[in-house]
Write an enzyme that holds these catalytic residues in place. Structure first.
Site, mmCIF file in Angstrom:
data_model
loop_
_atom_site.group_PDB
_atom_site.id
_atom_site.type_symbol
_atom_site.label_atom_id
_atom_site.label_comp_id
_atom_site.label_asym_id
_atom_site.label_seq_id
_atom_site.Cartn_x
_atom_site.Cartn_y
_atom_site.Cartn_z
ATOM 1 N N LEU A 19 -14.798 20.981 17.557
ATOM 2 C CA LEU A 19 -15.223 19.821 18.052
ATOM 3 C C LEU A 19 -16.595 19.161 17.683
ATOM 4 O O LEU A 19 -17.485 19.946 17.683
ATOM 5 C CB LEU A 19 -14.971 19.787 19.580
ATOM 6 C CG LEU A 19 -13.698 20.520 20.299
ATOM 7 C CD1 LEU A 19 -13.949 20.432 21.738
ATOM 8 C CD2 LEU A 19 -12.573 19.435 19.845
ATOM 9 N N ASP A 71 -9.248 7.956 11.555
ATOM 10 C CA ASP A 71 -7.774 8.283 11.032
ATOM 11 C C ASP A 71 -6.950 7.062 11.174
ATOM 12 O O ASP A 71 -6.084 7.019 11.964
ATOM 13 C CB ASP A 71 -7.154 9.411 11.595
ATOM 14 C CG ASP A 71 -8.029 10.622 11.160
ATOM 15 O OD1 ASP A 71 -8.076 11.307 10.170
ATOM 16 O OD2 ASP A 71 -8.615 11.407 12.272
ATOM 17 N N SER A 79 -14.496 17.178 11.349
ATOM 18 C CA SER A 79 -14.583 18.662 11.413
ATOM 19 C C SER A 79 -14.550 19.180 9.794
ATOM 20 O O SER A 79 -15.601 20.024 9.900
ATOM 21 C CB SER A 79 -13.164 19.361 11.833
ATOM 22 O OG SER A 79 -13.167 18.766 13.060
ATOM 23 N N ARG A 80 -14.173 18.372 9.027
ATOM 24 C CA ARG A 80 -14.502 18.710 7.451
ATOM 25 C C ARG A 80 -15.700 18.797 6.973
ATOM 26 O O ARG A 80 -16.110 19.451 6.217
ATOM 27 C CB ARG A 80 -13.756 17.852 6.700
ATOM 28 C CG ARG A 80 -11.963 18.327 6.534
ATOM 29 C CD ARG A 80 -11.297 17.603 5.888
ATOM 30 N NE ARG A 80 -9.840 17.697 6.075
ATOM 31 C CZ ARG A 80 -9.138 18.434 5.658
ATOM 32 N NH1 ARG A 80 -9.344 19.226 4.762
ATOM 33 N NH2 ARG A 80 -7.656 18.525 5.997
ATOM 34 N N HIS A 88 -14.976 13.685 18.612
ATOM 35 C CA HIS A 88 -14.206 14.119 19.811
ATOM 36 C C HIS A 88 -14.664 13.778 21.290
ATOM 37 O O HIS A 88 -14.264 13.466 22.187
ATOM 38 C CB HIS A 88 -13.890 15.613 19.736
ATOM 39 C CG HIS A 88 -13.142 16.133 18.290
ATOM 40 N ND1 HIS A 88 -13.822 16.778 17.345
ATOM 41 C CD2 HIS A 88 -12.096 15.864 17.835
ATOM 42 C CE1 HIS A 88 -13.011 16.969 16.302
ATOM 43 N NE2 HIS A 88 -11.701 16.452 16.660
#
Ligand code: PAF
Length: 269
Positions: free
Chosen positions: A29, A146, A181-182, A33
């Site tokens: 997270l 996204d 997260s990447r 998020h």
């Protein structure tokens, strides 16, 4: 915060007639998020967050294995935020026999990430469908980073569920890179280059808004960006409502996917 690990317990514990807000995640997270959770809290009485690194949406096993996982830290964060329920399903239950793993998306939708990450969105749609069947929440919160994911979830799943999908603005770091997260996999130099890429996209967007003819600068920007990363998968200008190539000064979006240091990043502006 109650930690629930099966759909059966979920059904027992949660009264879905209450105003429940659902935030599906793959964990690790970050503030993106947290902003979804913040928006969810304002709209819902109780919040359920799920963490499940969904294998079927990874077309590359290495990518799945390398995907950052920080469950202990995530649990601490969610406890601190006083989330009502954390759902940690296991793979077996999510992909029980007799549940078709994949939904087929049409040829017209095989653009952008769907073209370059074969099977990715079929995997996303399969898991979101399975989650929504078992989590009939009033709202589901998804991040606009996204963008194509939200578009396809709305297109393929919305009509089958009463859950309302809430698109939430992308959160960026102070140098304009969208949180992901990447990003934690990037070294310092790749991080700086990715930030420059997002700044270039912003600059390009402003140029198009000031004069629509500047869409012709697409190849110039591709060139500039290609010096900063290993490979651009795509950089396209599309209609933000239906992702077609019919664009105007008011309805366009720049969408990019690129690889840097073997890490695949996306952005849309
Ligand atoms: O955006 C994500 O984190 C995932 O694609 C989702 C929606 C949780 C499905 O696995």
């Amino acid at each position: 915060m109650k930690i629930i690990k099966s759909f059966k317990v979920l059904k027992k514990e949660i009264n879905f007639n209450d105003n429940i807000g659902f935030v599906p995640t793959m964990g690790s997270l970050h503030n993106g998020h947290l902003s979804l959770i913040d928006i969810a809290k304002k709209k819902s009485k109780k919040i359920i967050v799920s963490i499940f690194v969904n294998p079927s949406q990874f077309n590359d096993k290495k990518d799945f294995n390398n995907y950052p996982r920080n469950l202990k830290k995530d649990i601490l964060i969610l406890k601190r935020l006083k989330i009502d329920f954390l759902f940690l399903p296991n793979q077996k239950e999510v992909y029980k026999k007799n549940i078709s793993k994949k939904l087929i998306i049409t040829k017209n939708d095989k653009i952008l990430c769907a073209k370059y990450r074969k099977g990715h969105f079929e995997g996303v749609l399969a898991v979101v469908k399975r989650l929504l069947v078992n989590i009939p929440s009033k709202y589901m919160f998804l991040g606009e980073k996204d963008f194509q994911q939200i578009y396809l979830i709305k297109k393929y799943l919305k009509k089958n569920f009463s859950t309302k999908i809430i698109s939430c603005k992308t959160v960026r770091n102070k140098n304009q890179l969208p949180l992901s997260s990447r990003n934690s996999l990037l070294n310092n130099s790749s991080l700086k280059k990715s930030e420059k890429i997002s700044k270039l996209l912003l600059q390009f967007k402003k140029k198009i808004i000031s004069n629509f003819k500047n869409i012709n600068l697409l190849n110039d920007y591709k060139n500039k960006i290609s010096y900063l990363c290993d490979k651009i998968e795509y950089l396209e200008i599309r209609n933000k409502n239906n992702l077609s190539t019919k664009i105007t000064r008011k309805n366009f979006k720049l969408l990019i996917a690129y690889k840097i240091d073997k890490i695949r990043l996306i952005d849309n502006i």
